[in-house]
Scaffold this active site. Structure first.
Site, mmCIF file in Angstrom:
data_model
loop_
_atom_site.group_PDB
_atom_site.id
_atom_site.type_symbol
_atom_site.label_atom_id
_atom_site.label_comp_id
_atom_site.label_asym_id
_atom_site.label_seq_id
_atom_site.Cartn_x
_atom_site.Cartn_y
_atom_site.Cartn_z
ATOM 1 N N ARG A 220 0.819 -1.212 0.000
ATOM 2 C CA ARG A 220 0.000 0.000 0.000
ATOM 3 C C ARG A 220 0.854 1.263 0.000
ATOM 4 O O ARG A 220 0.348 2.355 -0.260
ATOM 5 C CB ARG A 220 -0.929 0.029 1.225
ATOM 6 C CG ARG A 220 -2.006 -1.038 1.225
ATOM 7 C CD ARG A 220 -3.121 -0.682 2.194
ATOM 8 N NE ARG A 220 -2.701 -0.639 3.588
ATOM 9 C CZ ARG A 220 -2.898 -1.610 4.463
ATOM 10 N NH1 ARG A 220 -3.495 -2.729 4.085
ATOM 11 N NH2 ARG A 220 -2.505 -1.487 5.715
ATOM 12 N N ARG B 248 8.869 5.885 -5.071
ATOM 13 C CA ARG B 248 8.979 6.680 -6.297
ATOM 14 C C ARG B 248 10.447 6.931 -6.653
ATOM 15 O O ARG B 248 11.276 7.121 -5.763
ATOM 16 C CB ARG B 248 8.255 8.014 -6.139
ATOM 17 C CG ARG B 248 6.789 7.841 -5.758
ATOM 18 C CD ARG B 248 5.993 9.097 -6.072
ATOM 19 N NE ARG B 248 4.596 8.900 -5.672
ATOM 20 C CZ ARG B 248 4.023 9.488 -4.636
ATOM 21 N NH1 ARG B 248 4.718 10.342 -3.908
ATOM 22 N NH2 ARG B 248 2.765 9.259 -4.337
ATOM 23 N N ARG C 120 4.051 9.330 15.492
ATOM 24 C CA ARG C 120 4.110 10.542 14.672
ATOM 25 C C ARG C 120 3.570 11.727 15.464
ATOM 26 O O ARG C 120 2.912 11.563 16.496
ATOM 27 C CB ARG C 120 3.331 10.370 13.370
ATOM 28 C CG ARG C 120 1.875 10.000 13.531
ATOM 29 C CD ARG C 120 1.200 9.810 12.163
ATOM 30 N NE ARG C 120 -0.229 9.564 12.290
ATOM 31 C CZ ARG C 120 -1.094 9.616 11.290
ATOM 32 N NH1 ARG C 120 -0.680 9.901 10.064
ATOM 33 N NH2 ARG C 120 -2.382 9.381 11.494
ATOM 34 N N GLU D 130 1.098 11.011 18.669
ATOM 35 C CA GLU D 130 0.228 9.850 18.447
ATOM 36 C C GLU D 130 0.919 8.560 18.884
ATOM 37 O O GLU D 130 2.075 8.312 18.529
ATOM 38 C CB GLU D 130 -0.140 9.754 16.969
ATOM 39 C CG GLU D 130 -1.043 8.591 16.631
ATOM 40 C CD GLU D 130 -1.410 8.566 15.154
ATOM 41 O OE1 GLU D 130 -1.286 7.478 14.546
ATOM 42 O OE2 GLU D 130 -1.814 9.615 14.613
ATOM 43 N N TYR E 17 -9.319 -2.605 5.728
ATOM 44 C CA TYR E 17 -8.687 -1.294 5.725
ATOM 45 C C TYR E 17 -9.233 -0.530 4.527
ATOM 46 O O TYR E 17 -8.994 -0.893 3.374
ATOM 47 C CB TYR E 17 -7.167 -1.417 5.614
ATOM 48 C CG TYR E 17 -6.454 -0.084 5.633
ATOM 49 C CD1 TYR E 17 -6.050 0.489 6.835
ATOM 50 C CD2 TYR E 17 -6.210 0.612 4.455
ATOM 51 C CE1 TYR E 17 -5.408 1.717 6.863
ATOM 52 C CE2 TYR E 17 -5.577 1.841 4.472
ATOM 53 C CZ TYR E 17 -5.171 2.383 5.677
ATOM 54 O OH TYR E 17 -4.541 3.601 5.695
ATOM 55 N N ASP F 120 -9.941 3.477 2.856
ATOM 56 C CA ASP F 120 -9.840 4.924 2.903
ATOM 57 C C ASP F 120 -11.231 5.537 2.769
ATOM 58 O O ASP F 120 -12.190 4.862 2.376
ATOM 59 C CB ASP F 120 -8.940 5.436 1.778
ATOM 60 C CG ASP F 120 -7.470 5.110 2.019
ATOM 61 O OD1 ASP F 120 -7.068 5.049 3.196
ATOM 62 O OD2 ASP F 120 -6.734 4.901 1.031
#
Length: 384
Positions: A173, A177, A280, A301, A349, A351
């Site tokens: 997921r 790049r 984070r 978090e 999961y 979005d």
């Protein structure tokens, strides 16, 4: 008019409620056990800073689905927003997702895209033919240094288990790049609703045929009172955990006010080292860059196992969970006039844009079915 019960006032339940109400054939009651709508997308203004607070953590809307994008924009203006994440590691601070700049910084190189791709390919563990888990997928794709710098400790903190215990699909997921694009998402549309997600969902639910009751816990004894039920809560809770609890990770926050205009200079920064207990830090004023604030609000978090009344966030989907889910799916097939839909009810999961697209599809199928109230077996339970 048929009476419909929708359990859950997040995106899934709210979209279904609105579509059924708009059809003109249904009165819809939406119940939610929390004291607010919008589920984990809930936003509100912080009293001290006036910053728009993402109460359960950051939510950046992104999709390449034109239908979904047009749908949400009917209910609020979406402001352009590009999600750029940074990572603090023992080797320094880097851009995420891993991109050409990340690779060049980590290895002290000046690669062009082709050189970087060839270099990373050489780093991969060629002894792994078919990755069986997250760790093997990372080692095969990226090699040991990238894996240990960005993923090993962070994954253990986030998921509470070693990457060897997680599916290889978890890593798939995450984008890699070989250019300098540090946009976290590779989707056509990205943005954040100008007035927050709670306002957006309030507008979706604003219909004379929809009634919303908060602080209301669903009871299965209600089933006989309604022509049909759309259930978006946790499927194991629906069956009173008769087959055991499904594994989830939950998150919790330490909340801080910063007496300055900018605490960390970026919306989200990941902390990849195991010696830092939190995963984070998110600074919420950066999610509304069109606004100005003299003070700032940020959250640290943390991740932990879901227990008791904790809010479930991320399905772990370990082998034991999949076995439990199979038994719940079997039970669900015997439920009369009930559709299980959404992230928690299907233990996936998803979005936000996936949730909305699924809700639109389920509602459309229900409305257009010849006789959707006759028998649930002619309108199958929607579990992935």
């Amino acid at each position: 008019m048929h009476n419909i019960l929708v359990v859950g006032a997040g995106f899934s339940g709210s979209v279904i409620a609105r579509e059924l109400a708009d059809s003109g054939h249904y009165n819809v009651l939406v119940v939610d056990e929390r004291n607010h709508i919008a589920g984990n997308c809930h936003t509100k203004r912080d009293n001290e800073t006036n910053v728009m607070e993402h109460v359960y953590g950051p939510h950046i809307f992104n999709t390449s689905n034109e239908k979904v994008w047009q749908y949400v924009n009917k209910f609020d203006e979406f402001m352009p927003y590009t999600n750029r994440v940074k990572a603090v590691t023992r080797a320094g601070v880097f851009s995420l997702p891993i991109n050409l700049l990340t690779i060049n910084q980590l290895f002290g190189k000046t690669f062009n895209p082709r050189e970087a791709e060839e270099f990373v390919a050489q780093l991969g563990d060629k002894t792994i033919a078919e990755p069986r888990n997250f760790e093997e997928q990372a080692l095969k794709m990226l090699g040991k240094k990238i894996y240990e710098t960005f993923f090993l400790d962070y994954t253990i903190k986030q998921w509470g288990c070693h990457p060897r215990e997680l599916s290889a699909d978890v890593l798939k997921r995450l984008p890699i790049r070989f250019n300098y694009d540090d946009n976290y998402y590779h989707t056509h549309y990205q943005g954040i609703p100008r007035n927050g997600y709670t306002n957006l969902i309030s507008n979706i639910l604003d219909h004379p045929a929809i009634t919303v009751e908060l602080n209301t816990r669903y009871e299965r004894e209600w089933n006989g009172k309604y022509h049909y039920i759309f259930y978006t809560g946790a499927i194991d809770a629906y069956f009173s955990y008769a087959e055991g609890r499904l594994g989830y990770r939950t998150i919790y926050f330490e909340r801080f006010i910063y007496n300055g205009s900018d605490y960390q200079g970026n919306p989200v920064i990941n902390y990849c080292d195991k010696n830092v207990p939190y995963t984070r830090v998110h600074e919420h004023k950066h999610f509304t860059p069109w606004e100005d604030h003299d003070k700032s609000l940020f959250f640290k978090e943390f991740s932990k196992e879901t227990e008791g009344d904790d809010i479930p966030f991320y399905p772990k989907s370990l082998p034991a969970d999949k076995a439990i889910l199979a038994r719940y799916k079997q039970r669900a097939q015997s439920e009369f006039n009930t559709t299980f839909v959404g992230r928690l009810a299907t233990y996936r999961y998803l979005d936000m844009h996936h949730v909305i697209d699924e809700a639109l599809t389920v509602a459309e199928s229900f409305i257009n079915y010849k006789n959707p109230l006759a028998s649930f077996t002619r309108f199958p339970v929607n579990i992935g």
